[in-house]
Scaffold this motif. Structure first.
Motif, PDB file in Angstrom:
ATOM      1  N   GLU A 291       0.834  -1.207   0.000  1.00  0.00           N
ATOM      2  CA  GLU A 291       0.000   0.000   0.000  1.00  0.00           C
ATOM      3  C   GLU A 291       0.869   1.257   0.000  1.00  0.00           C
ATOM      4  O   GLU A 291       0.567   2.236  -0.704  1.00  0.00           O
ATOM      5  N   GLU A 292       1.960   1.242   0.763  1.00  0.00           N
ATOM      6  CA  GLU A 292       2.865   2.390   0.808  1.00  0.00           C
ATOM      7  C   GLU A 292       3.576   2.572  -0.526  1.00  0.00           C
ATOM      8  O   GLU A 292       3.746   3.707  -1.006  1.00  0.00           O
ATOM      9  N   ILE A 293       3.990   1.475  -1.131  1.00  0.00           N
ATOM     10  CA  ILE A 293       4.656   1.562  -2.433  1.00  0.00           C
ATOM     11  C   ILE A 293       3.677   2.067  -3.483  1.00  0.00           C
ATOM     12  O   ILE A 293       4.014   2.924  -4.312  1.00  0.00           O
ATOM     13  N   ARG A 294       2.477   1.556  -3.454  1.00  0.00           N
ATOM     14  CA  ARG A 294       1.450   1.994  -4.400  1.00  0.00           C
ATOM     15  C   ARG A 294       1.165   3.494  -4.246  1.00  0.00           C
ATOM     16  O   ARG A 294       1.033   4.215  -5.238  1.00  0.00           O
ATOM     17  N   ALA A 295       1.084   3.967  -3.011  1.00  0.00           N
ATOM     18  CA  ALA A 295       0.830   5.389  -2.770  1.00  0.00           C
ATOM     19  C   ALA A 295       1.974   6.244  -3.298  1.00  0.00           C
ATOM     20  O   ALA A 295       1.744   7.334  -3.852  1.00  0.00           O
ATOM     21  N   ARG A 296       3.213   5.755  -3.147  1.00  0.00           N
ATOM     22  CA  ARG A 296       4.371   6.495  -3.657  1.00  0.00           C
ATOM     23  C   ARG A 296       4.315   6.581  -5.173  1.00  0.00           C
ATOM     24  O   ARG A 296       4.556   7.647  -5.763  1.00  0.00           O
ATOM     25  N   ILE A 297       4.010   5.470  -5.830  1.00  0.00           N
ATOM     26  CA  ILE A 297       3.906   5.466  -7.287  1.00  0.00           C
ATOM     27  C   ILE A 297       2.834   6.454  -7.739  1.00  0.00           C
ATOM     28  O   ILE A 297       3.045   7.250  -8.673  1.00  0.00           O
ATOM     29  N   GLU A 298       1.695   6.424  -7.085  1.00  0.00           N
ATOM     30  CA  GLU A 298       0.600   7.314  -7.465  1.00  0.00           C
ATOM     31  C   GLU A 298       0.996   8.779  -7.307  1.00  0.00           C
ATOM     32  O   GLU A 298       0.741   9.605  -8.189  1.00  0.00           O
ATOM     33  N   ASP A 299       1.637   9.117  -6.204  1.00  0.00           N
ATOM     34  CA  ASP A 299       2.036  10.508  -5.967  1.00  0.00           C
ATOM     35  C   ASP A 299       3.020  10.988  -7.035  1.00  0.00           C
ATOM     36  O   ASP A 299       2.911  12.117  -7.538  1.00  0.00           O
ATOM     37  N   VAL A 300       3.978  10.137  -7.370  1.00  0.00           N
ATOM     38  CA  VAL A 300       4.987  10.527  -8.364  1.00  0.00           C
ATOM     39  C   VAL A 300       4.351  10.713  -9.729  1.00  0.00           C
ATOM     40  O   VAL A 300       4.644  11.684 -10.443  1.00  0.00           O
ATOM     41  N   TRP A 301       3.463   9.795 -10.129  1.00  0.00           N
ATOM     42  CA  TRP A 301       2.834   9.928 -11.447  1.00  0.00           C
ATOM     43  C   TRP A 301       1.941  11.165 -11.520  1.00  0.00           C
ATOM     44  O   TRP A 301       1.940  11.880 -12.528  1.00  0.00           O
ATOM     45  N   ARG A 302       1.192  11.433 -10.473  1.00  0.00           N
ATOM     46  CA  ARG A 302       0.300  12.603 -10.494  1.00  0.00           C
ATOM     47  C   ARG A 302       1.074  13.900 -10.646  1.00  0.00           C
ATOM     48  O   ARG A 302       0.551  14.889 -11.161  1.00  0.00           O
TER      49      ARG A 302
END
Length: 340
Positions: A291-302
């Protein structure tokens, strides 16, 4: 779930490099003599790749392409193909290879669930192949392509980088070869990325020039549909033969680019020209949750604003992107590390 960047581009395509090693030294990709390699202890395991790919698919990625270096140098690669294919979460799984090891590997890759394959082939001339790659292996590549054609892949493509004064006289021959093995040829403009330290604007053969060469030989080519997020614009000859052109140098597709790249050691890049990446391996191995890795990916892409190819096209007095000294300080800048 669909994640959009600052320009409204979705994150739907991921290129996963499984190794930075290569068994060729192609002039436009690896023109120097010495290279810095990634430490083997930092290379992602197949299970780690599967975990990270799952995080990306949770955020909308449904297309994955395995790359290198040369991916077939990674031992037991069909096992990774099986891990990804069996997830049932991908609408498309493909691989790009230079073909040298393909004759032996093709049946196992297909059996493991790989539906699509692209082979790099820039010349049909043995001496020219050796000059381009520094190895006399053209026969192995052709054997690999022919074995792949017999192995039942749903799609077989040939990628040909066209360089002026090197192989621009083989456009028709490559198209004919592709037709003979039921493979769609994609002609690629020479790009100034990574270690293309010998790149120069005058060496680029543009999409319009390629179309002109093909038109003189076969008659006018008809575009097949509108240009979408795929890198190649597809055309058809009067007899129906399809081919593509990737015009990343003269007509970049940054505004529709939905792809990013994961290196073999887990660094995630948002653009082929990006100078910095996000270290997902460190997060994974330090115990971060999915979940933490997924949130990091999402933040970077946005927060993504990248349009590297467009910015390069606008550069005055355009020269090779990086000097050799910088490439040796950071192997992640090399194309054989971050995947083409």
């Amino acid at each position: 779930m669909t994640v959009l960047d600052t320009r409204g581009r979705p994150m739907t395509s991921l290129r996963v490099s499984v190794t930075d090693r290569c068994n060729l030294r192609c002039e436009y990709c690896m023109p120097e003599r010495d290279y810095v390699w990634l430490p083997r202890a930092e290379i992602l395991t197949f299970e780690e790749i599967r975990i990270l790919v799952d995080a990306f698919t949770d955020l909308g990625v449904d297309r994955v392409r395995l790359t290198g270096g040369e991916p077939l140098l990674r031992r037991d690669l069909p096992r990774l193909v099986g891990l990804l294919a069996d997830s049932g979460r991908l609408s498309d799984l493909a691989m790009t290879t230079n073909g040298i090891l393909l004759a032996e590997a093709a049946p196992a890759l297909r059996e493991a669930g790989l539906p699509r394959l692209t082979v790099s082939l820039d010349t049909l001339d043995r001496r020219r192949f050796e000059a381009l790659t520094r190895f006399d292996r053209l026969d192995r590549v052709l054997e690999g392509i022919e074995q792949a054609a017999r192995s039942g892949f749903g799609s077989l493509k040939i990628d040909s980088v066209i360089v002026r004064g090197v192989n621009d006289d083989e456009i028709g021959a490559l198209l004919e070869y592709g037709r003979g093995v039921a493979a769609e040829v994609r002609f690629i403009e020479y790009m100034d990325v990574g270690g293309a330290t010998h790149w120069a604007p005058e060496k680029v053969v543009s999409r319009s020039e390629i179309l002109d060469v093909i038109g003189r030989r076969y008659g006018g080519a008809t575009p097949l549909g509108a240009i979408g997020s795929a890198p190649a614009q597809r055309f058809a000859l009067p007899d129906g033969t399809a081919f593509g052109i990737i015009a990343s140098t003269t007509a970049p597709f940054c505004r529709s680019c939905d792809r990013s790249r994961l290196t073999a050691d887990g660094i995630w890049y948002l653009c082929l020209y990006a100078g910095e990446g996000t270290d997902l391996r460190a997060a994974l191995r330090s115990g971060s949750s999915i979940e933490e890795i997924r949130a990091r990916i999402e933040d970077v892409w946005r927060a993504r604003v990248d349009r590297g190819a467009e910015e390069r096209r606008e550069t005055r007095d355009r020269a090779p992107l990086l000097p050799v000294s910088e490439l040796r300080r950071d192997p992640h800048r090399e194309m054989h590390t971050r995947g083409g």
